[in-house]
Design a protein around this motif. Sequence first.
Motif, PDB file in Angstrom:
ATOM      1  N   VAL A  49       1.398   0.766  -4.664  1.00  0.00           N
ATOM      2  CA  VAL A  49       0.142   1.362  -5.123  1.00  0.00           C
ATOM      3  C   VAL A  49       0.312   2.879  -5.165  1.00  0.00           C
ATOM      4  CG1 VAL A  49      -2.288   1.693  -4.585  1.00  0.00           C
ATOM      5  CG2 VAL A  49      -1.241  -0.515  -4.195  1.00  0.00           C
ATOM      6  N   LYS A  50       0.045   3.457  -6.314  1.00  0.00           N
ATOM      7  CA  LYS A  50       0.104   4.910  -6.459  1.00  0.00           C
ATOM      8  C   LYS A  50      -1.285   5.463  -6.175  1.00  0.00           C
ATOM      9  CE  LYS A  50       4.311   4.661  -7.763  1.00  0.00           C
ATOM     10  NZ  LYS A  50       5.222   4.493  -6.675  1.00  0.00           N
ATOM     11  N   TYR A  51      -1.393   6.204  -5.105  1.00  0.00           N
ATOM     12  CA  TYR A  51      -2.689   6.678  -4.639  1.00  0.00           C
ATOM     13  C   TYR A  51      -2.914   8.122  -5.081  1.00  0.00           C
ATOM     14  CZ  TYR A  51      -6.483   7.855  -1.491  1.00  0.00           C
ATOM     15  OH  TYR A  51      -7.674   8.257  -0.974  1.00  0.00           O
ATOM     16  N   GLU A  52      -4.079   8.377  -5.610  1.00  0.00           N
ATOM     17  CA  GLU A  52      -4.478   9.741  -5.949  1.00  0.00           C
ATOM     18  C   GLU A  52      -5.766  10.064  -5.206  1.00  0.00           C
ATOM     19  OE1 GLU A  52      -4.802  11.006  -9.961  1.00  0.00           O
ATOM     20  OE2 GLU A  52      -3.073   9.833 -10.593  1.00  0.00           O
ATOM     21  N   MET A 102       0.806  -1.216   0.000  1.00  0.00           N
ATOM     22  CA  MET A 102       0.000   0.000   0.000  1.00  0.00           C
ATOM     23  C   MET A 102       0.842   1.270   0.000  1.00  0.00           C
ATOM     24  SD  MET A 102      -2.939  -1.041  -0.375  1.00  0.00           S
ATOM     25  CE  MET A 102      -4.370  -0.194   0.146  1.00  0.00           C
TER      26      MET A 102
END
Length: 171
Positions: free
Chosen positions: A156-159, A152
């Motif tokens: 995972v690239k979070y936007e 996480m």
Amino acid sequence: MNRRAALRTLLYIAGGTLVLPACFRESGKASIDLTNLSITESDEQLLAELTETLIPATDTPGGKELLLHLFVLKMVDDCHTPEEQEQFTKGLSAFSSWSRKELGAEFTVADADRRTALLSKIDDNVDEDLKQFFSTTKRRAIQGYLNSQYVMTNLVKYELIPGRYNGYAPV
């Protein structure tokens, strides 16, 4: 008595009180408290090696390093019905005896290639408890890996929602 001797004695006592609980760990018990499952230390090691075989360590951490076997045990203990829990423990013991028979040795001491070949033969087995155990373990190990802190935060690239504004998107 001088101060140095008193401080040295105090440090010995403090160090002993920190180390002493580790000496009284009951051998043979699992390292995690479970309310509905009864798992031994050898069962936990077998499950750790199984999750390591399912998700091996490469440039990312593997199943054993991420403690996925503990996640699997906790999820089965908390989220499954008593019938499924009983089937899981039966499947774990069936997997242990089946792997010992197929490999000629314990699953934990076999090399990775033999483990992978053994796991590919599980679908040919007729024991339903074994198939259900492997299915549950595989599903929960993948779930634990995808929800692990490492994945996480690093993979995972979070936007934030709603995401970036794209003025050239076709309508």
